[in-house]
Each structure stands twice: as structure tokens, then as C-alpha cells.
Design a protein around this motif. Sequence first.
Motif, PDB file in Angstrom:
ATOM      1  N   GLN A  31       0.816  -1.214   0.000  1.00 49.13           N
ATOM      2  CA  GLN A  31       0.000   0.000   0.000  1.00 49.13           C
ATOM      3  C   GLN A  31       0.850   1.265   0.000  1.00 49.13           C
ATOM      4  O   GLN A  31       0.489   2.252  -0.630  1.00 49.13           O
ATOM      5  CB  GLN A  31      -0.938   0.013   1.202  1.00 49.13           C
ATOM      6  CG  GLN A  31      -2.111  -0.925   1.040  1.00 49.13           C
ATOM      7  CD  GLN A  31      -3.094  -0.809   2.191  1.00 49.13           C
ATOM      8  OE1 GLN A  31      -2.692  -0.607   3.336  1.00 49.13           O
ATOM      9  NE2 GLN A  31      -4.364  -0.936   1.863  1.00 49.13           N
ATOM     10  N   LYS A  32       1.977   1.234   0.693  1.00 46.44           N
ATOM     11  CA  LYS A  32       2.844   2.419   0.727  1.00 46.44           C
ATOM     12  C   LYS A  32       3.341   2.763  -0.680  1.00 46.44           C
ATOM     13  O   LYS A  32       3.359   3.922  -1.076  1.00 46.44           O
ATOM     14  CB  LYS A  32       4.026   2.214   1.671  1.00 46.44           C
ATOM     15  CG  LYS A  32       4.940   3.420   1.718  1.00 46.44           C
ATOM     16  CD  LYS A  32       5.944   3.352   2.830  1.00 46.44           C
ATOM     17  CE  LYS A  32       6.778   4.620   2.786  1.00 46.44           C
ATOM     18  NZ  LYS A  32       7.148   5.130   4.049  1.00 46.44           N
ATOM     19  N   SER A  34       1.920   1.823  -3.558  1.00 47.87           N
ATOM     20  CA  SER A  34       0.743   2.235  -4.318  1.00 47.87           C
ATOM     21  C   SER A  34       0.384   3.686  -4.009  1.00 47.87           C
ATOM     22  O   SER A  34       0.015   4.448  -4.900  1.00 47.87           O
ATOM     23  CB  SER A  34      -0.435   1.308  -4.003  1.00 47.87           C
ATOM     24  OG  SER A  34      -1.543   1.636  -4.804  1.00 47.87           O
ATOM     25  N   GLY A  35       0.517   4.087  -2.746  1.00 51.39           N
ATOM     26  CA  GLY A  35       0.256   5.469  -2.367  1.00 51.39           C
ATOM     27  C   GLY A  35       1.257   6.435  -2.991  1.00 51.39           C
ATOM     28  O   GLY A  35       0.899   7.539  -3.391  1.00 51.39           O
ATOM     29  N   GLY A  38       0.445   6.160  -6.918  1.00 48.11           N
ATOM     30  CA  GLY A  38      -0.949   6.384  -7.292  1.00 48.11           C
ATOM     31  C   GLY A  38      -1.576   5.071  -7.726  1.00 48.11           C
ATOM     32  O   GLY A  38      -0.910   4.201  -8.288  1.00 48.11           O
ATOM     33  N   SER A  39      -2.853   4.927  -7.456  1.00 48.46           N
ATOM     34  CA  SER A  39      -3.521   3.647  -7.718  1.00 48.46           C
ATOM     35  C   SER A  39      -3.597   3.312  -9.207  1.00 48.46           C
ATOM     36  O   SER A  39      -3.453   2.159  -9.591  1.00 48.46           O
ATOM     37  CB  SER A  39      -4.919   3.619  -7.097  1.00 48.46           C
ATOM     38  OG  SER A  39      -5.748   4.593  -7.690  1.00 48.46           O
ATOM     39  N   GLU A  40      -3.789   4.316 -10.062  1.00 45.45           N
ATOM     40  CA  GLU A  40      -3.888   4.055 -11.502  1.00 45.45           C
ATOM     41  C   GLU A  40      -2.584   3.482 -12.056  1.00 45.45           C
ATOM     42  O   GLU A  40      -2.575   2.475 -12.777  1.00 45.45           O
ATOM     43  CB  GLU A  40      -4.260   5.345 -12.240  1.00 45.45           C
ATOM     44  CG  GLU A  40      -4.501   5.164 -13.713  1.00 45.45           C
ATOM     45  CD  GLU A  40      -4.906   6.462 -14.400  1.00 45.45           C
ATOM     46  OE1 GLU A  40      -4.757   6.514 -15.631  1.00 45.45           O
ATOM     47  OE2 GLU A  40      -5.348   7.411 -13.731  1.00 45.45           O
ATOM     48  N   SER A  42      -0.106   2.116 -10.283  1.00 45.16           N
ATOM     49  CA  SER A  42       0.165   0.840  -9.601  1.00 45.16           C
ATOM     50  C   SER A  42      -0.594  -0.300 -10.256  1.00 45.16           C
ATOM     51  O   SER A  42      -0.037  -1.374 -10.505  1.00 45.16           O
ATOM     52  CB  SER A  42      -0.216   0.934  -8.121  1.00 45.16           C
ATOM     53  OG  SER A  42       0.551   1.924  -7.491  1.00 45.16           O
ATOM     54  N   LYS A  43      -1.865  -0.087 -10.537  1.00 46.46           N
ATOM     55  CA  LYS A  43      -2.683  -1.119 -11.187  1.00 46.46           C
ATOM     56  C   LYS A  43      -2.147  -1.430 -12.581  1.00 46.46           C
ATOM     57  O   LYS A  43      -2.099  -2.590 -12.980  1.00 46.46           O
ATOM     58  CB  LYS A  43      -4.145  -0.685 -11.269  1.00 46.46           C
ATOM     59  CG  LYS A  43      -4.852  -0.762  -9.950  1.00 46.46           C
ATOM     60  CD  LYS A  43      -6.286  -0.273 -10.065  1.00 46.46           C
ATOM     61  CE  LYS A  43      -6.920  -0.198  -8.690  1.00 46.46           C
ATOM     62  NZ  LYS A  43      -8.224   0.462  -8.730  1.00 46.46           N
ATOM     63  N   LYS A  47      -1.031  -5.125 -13.457  1.00 49.43           N
ATOM     64  CA  LYS A  47      -1.943  -5.824 -14.375  1.00 49.43           C
ATOM     65  C   LYS A  47      -1.522  -5.683 -15.837  1.00 49.43           C
ATOM     66  O   LYS A  47      -2.306  -5.938 -16.741  1.00 49.43           O
ATOM     67  CB  LYS A  47      -3.371  -5.277 -14.220  1.00 49.43           C
ATOM     68  CG  LYS A  47      -3.928  -5.340 -12.822  1.00 49.43           C
ATOM     69  CD  LYS A  47      -4.346  -6.718 -12.468  1.00 49.43           C
ATOM     70  CE  LYS A  47      -5.044  -6.715 -11.099  1.00 49.43           C
ATOM     71  NZ  LYS A  47      -5.211  -8.011 -10.552  1.00 49.43           N
TER      72      LYS A  47
END
Length: 171
Positions: A31-32, A34-35, A38-40, A42-43, A47
Motif C-alpha cells: 500500500q505504501k 501504491s500510495g 498512485g492507484s492508476e 500501480s494497477k 496488471k
Amino acid sequence: MPQQPEYSKIPKNGGSKSDGKILSSQPVMDQKISGELGSEISKLIMKSEQIKTFLLYPDKFDGVTFEGFKVRKAGPTLTTMQADGLKTIIGDQKNYGFSPLIKNCVFSPIVGIEFKKGAAAVRFLICSDCDIWRFKGKNLDKDENFDPAHGKVIAYLKSIFPNDPIIKRIE
């Protein structure tokens, strides 16, 4: 039997071992991280449908470039195992040396990696001299320190580019 690459021995994030088996088979981004990214972004990294690699001249800027650095040659498109190894390294916060201090080093990447999913892309550059990696994507241009993961990153690069003379010389 060929020896298993060092990076492939790293347990997947979120996975735990039970009787020597990894319970989670998919890399997970802490999570750190990803923070920070940014979630976009990171995904997209986690993926991605295709991951292309490029060997770069860290000090040449003319001709075909990857984020402004001249491409020495295109490397392999990563296999699923290679991609999972890279995502595991990137996704683990223990591989980052978070610090407000700025290194006294000229960013000169030797490898560029492009994560793609559909038309979206994140570009990732690795500077082994500074132990800095740079993430470039939609609304993102971020440098992070990977001092704690230097050995993992170098072992990973040597497994992807085993015959490259520049990569071979990296300690």
C-alpha cells in the motif's frame, strides 16, 4: 538443471510460506508503494499485458530514445515469470530507501522498461550507478531510491540480459 534466477526465489508480496509452498502466486504492491505511485499507475504496472525492455546509453540523447535516453537495443519482452519477478521487486516497500535527502548523482539509466495495458503505458528507468529508478506515466514523474534492493535488481537485470557486456560488469 539450470539454476533458478535469484529474483525468482523472492517470495511474492502478501504470500506466506507453508511447508515451503508460496500461498499467493500473484505479485502484490504494498500500500505504501501504491500510495507513492498512485492507484492508476500501480494497477497498470501490476496488471500489465505486455512488458518490453530496452538497453540504454546513459549518456547519449540522439536517435531513437526511451524517455530521452538513446536506445542501445531492444531487449526481450518479459515472460510471465520474469514479469512477476520484476513486479515483486517493485511492489515490495522493503526495496525502497525512502529519504528526503537527494543523492549527489547524475541519473544515467542503463535499462528502460515499458509496462503496457491496452493503450496505457508506464515507463520505468533503472540507474544502477545511483540506485534510483524512475517511474513515468500519466501525471507521474517520480524517482525512488532502491538502495536496499541493489543486489536483487542487479541479479534481475543480469538474468534478463545475460550476454550484455555492460550489464555483466555491474557490481
